[in-house]
Scaffold this active site. Sequence first.
Site, PDB file in Angstrom:
ATOM      1  N   LYS A   1       0.714  -1.224  -0.006  1.00  0.00           N
ATOM      2  CA  LYS A   1      -0.013  -0.173   0.094  1.00  0.00           C
ATOM      3  C   LYS A   1       1.009   1.077  -0.038  1.00  0.00           C
ATOM      4  CE  LYS A   1      -4.180  -0.113   0.557  1.00  0.00           C
ATOM      5  NZ  LYS A   1      -5.289  -0.458  -0.235  1.00  0.00           N
TER       6      LYS A   1
ATOM      7  N   THR B   1      -3.567  -5.503   1.003  1.00  0.00           N
ATOM      8  CA  THR B   1      -2.978  -4.258   1.009  1.00  0.00           C
ATOM      9  C   THR B   1      -3.866  -3.461   2.198  1.00  0.00           C
ATOM     10  OG1 THR B   1      -4.117  -3.013  -0.868  1.00  0.00           O
ATOM     11  CG2 THR B   1      -1.802  -4.160  -1.174  1.00  0.00           C
TER      12      THR B   1
ATOM     13  N   ARG C   1      27.877  32.365 -11.324  1.00  0.00           N
ATOM     14  CA  ARG C   1      26.608  32.037 -12.259  1.00  0.00           C
ATOM     15  C   ARG C   1      25.862  31.546 -10.521  1.00  0.00           C
ATOM     16  NH1 ARG C   1      26.938  25.405 -13.735  1.00  0.00           N
ATOM     17  NH2 ARG C   1      27.440  24.574 -11.583  1.00  0.00           N
TER      18      ARG C   1
ATOM     19  N   GLN D   1      29.066  18.806  -8.945  1.00  0.00           N
ATOM     20  CA  GLN D   1      29.891  17.535  -8.648  1.00  0.00           C
ATOM     21  C   GLN D   1      30.906  17.644  -7.532  1.00  0.00           C
ATOM     22  OE1 GLN D   1      29.478  18.424 -11.524  1.00  0.00           O
ATOM     23  NE2 GLN D   1      29.274  17.035 -13.335  1.00  0.00           N
TER      24      GLN D   1
HETATM   25  O1  LIG Z   1      27.969  21.976 -11.944  1.00  0.00           O
HETATM   26  C1  LIG Z   1      27.618  21.576 -13.214  1.00  0.00           C
HETATM   27  N1  LIG Z   1      28.016  20.263 -13.661  1.00  0.00           N
HETATM   28  C2  LIG Z   1      27.873  19.836 -14.874  1.00  0.00           C
HETATM   29  O2  LIG Z   1      28.190  18.707 -15.211  1.00  0.00           O
HETATM   30  C3  LIG Z   1      27.369  20.756 -15.677  1.00  0.00           C
HETATM   31  N2  LIG Z   1      27.028  20.583 -16.942  1.00  0.00           N
HETATM   32  N3  LIG Z   1      26.520  21.733 -17.450  1.00  0.00           N
HETATM   33  N4  LIG Z   1      26.532  22.644 -16.402  1.00  0.00           N
HETATM   34  C4  LIG Z   1      27.059  21.922 -15.575  1.00  0.00           C
HETATM   35  N5  LIG Z   1      27.230  22.476 -13.984  1.00  0.00           N
END
Ligand SMILES: O=c1[nH]c(=O)c2nn[nH]c2[nH]1
Length: 294
Positions: free
Chosen positions: A10, A57, A176, A228
């Site tokens: 459920k 369920t 950015r 990342q």
């Molecule tokens: O931080 C980012 N990682 C990426 O892999 C990526 N690809 N485009 N912009 C991005 N900005």
Amino acid sequence: PQVSAAQYGKDNIRVYKVHKDAKTGTQTVVEMTVCVLLKGDIETSYTKADNSVVVATDTMKNTVYIMAKQHPVTPPELFGAIVASHFVEKYKHIHSAWVKVVTHRWTRLTVGGEPHPHSFFRDGSETRNVEATADEGKGISIRSAIAGLLVLKSTGSAFHSFYKDEYTTLPDVYNRILSTEVDCGWTWSTFGSVAEVQSAVPKFDKAWESARTITLETFAKESSPSVQNTLYKMCEQILEAVSEVKAVDYSLPNKHYFEIDLSWHKGLKNTGKDAEVYAPQSDPNGLIQCTVTR
Ligand SMILES: O=c1[nH]c(=O)c2nn[nH]c2[nH]1
């Protein structure tokens, strides 16, 4: 043909529980949405219409309400473990139970500078989640998580020196906006029993607070060269902060904000260092995922 995998249960079981402090009259509320999925000797319910092996369920929904009445619903790790273990222990043909507990935010209102005894507000769609899996004879594995925590920084993020070829149009950017909706999970070393989860109870709230603080502060403080790398630094710190956790994972959408060139209008400057007005993008979004272990 044969059944290669099967689980049923459920979903979206909404549960509210109130705790009333007898002495102070202060009331505390918990609201969660629970999903239960069972595995076991259930193939014949699919292949032979044998319903004798089907714990309905609806029965599962009833069970979640009874468990919420009879047991603590916090921390969600303990409640998830109790519910998952119940199904494996109660039904001999059920060998695994997966329980997801999503707890919603009811934050206590401050009224006249004082915490109000029984009034709360929903401060964000962020949730605290738990996935508890009870596997017969193998114990209980628990993944705790933060989900839906939407953050933005207006600078302090860059992305450049990435792989470029004939398919690439993205320019290097040195400043950015960065926005993401945090889905962060941490997986505990397997618990042998509900009793062991009970013994670990003091650790669960602390771990959630650490993970949330590390996420927010790293996001804010880091001059991020990419999602990342910033993600990885969050994982490192959570592993450092919570010794009983064996893995940390993140799934971070990159929610883009595009510059708008307005120079066609009387030479209006709105790009690069003059950028102020941006177009928030609903889609597409980057999606950066990683799991880090010790
Ligand atoms: O931080 C980012 N990682 C990426 O892999 C990526 N690809 N485009 N912009 C991005 N900005």
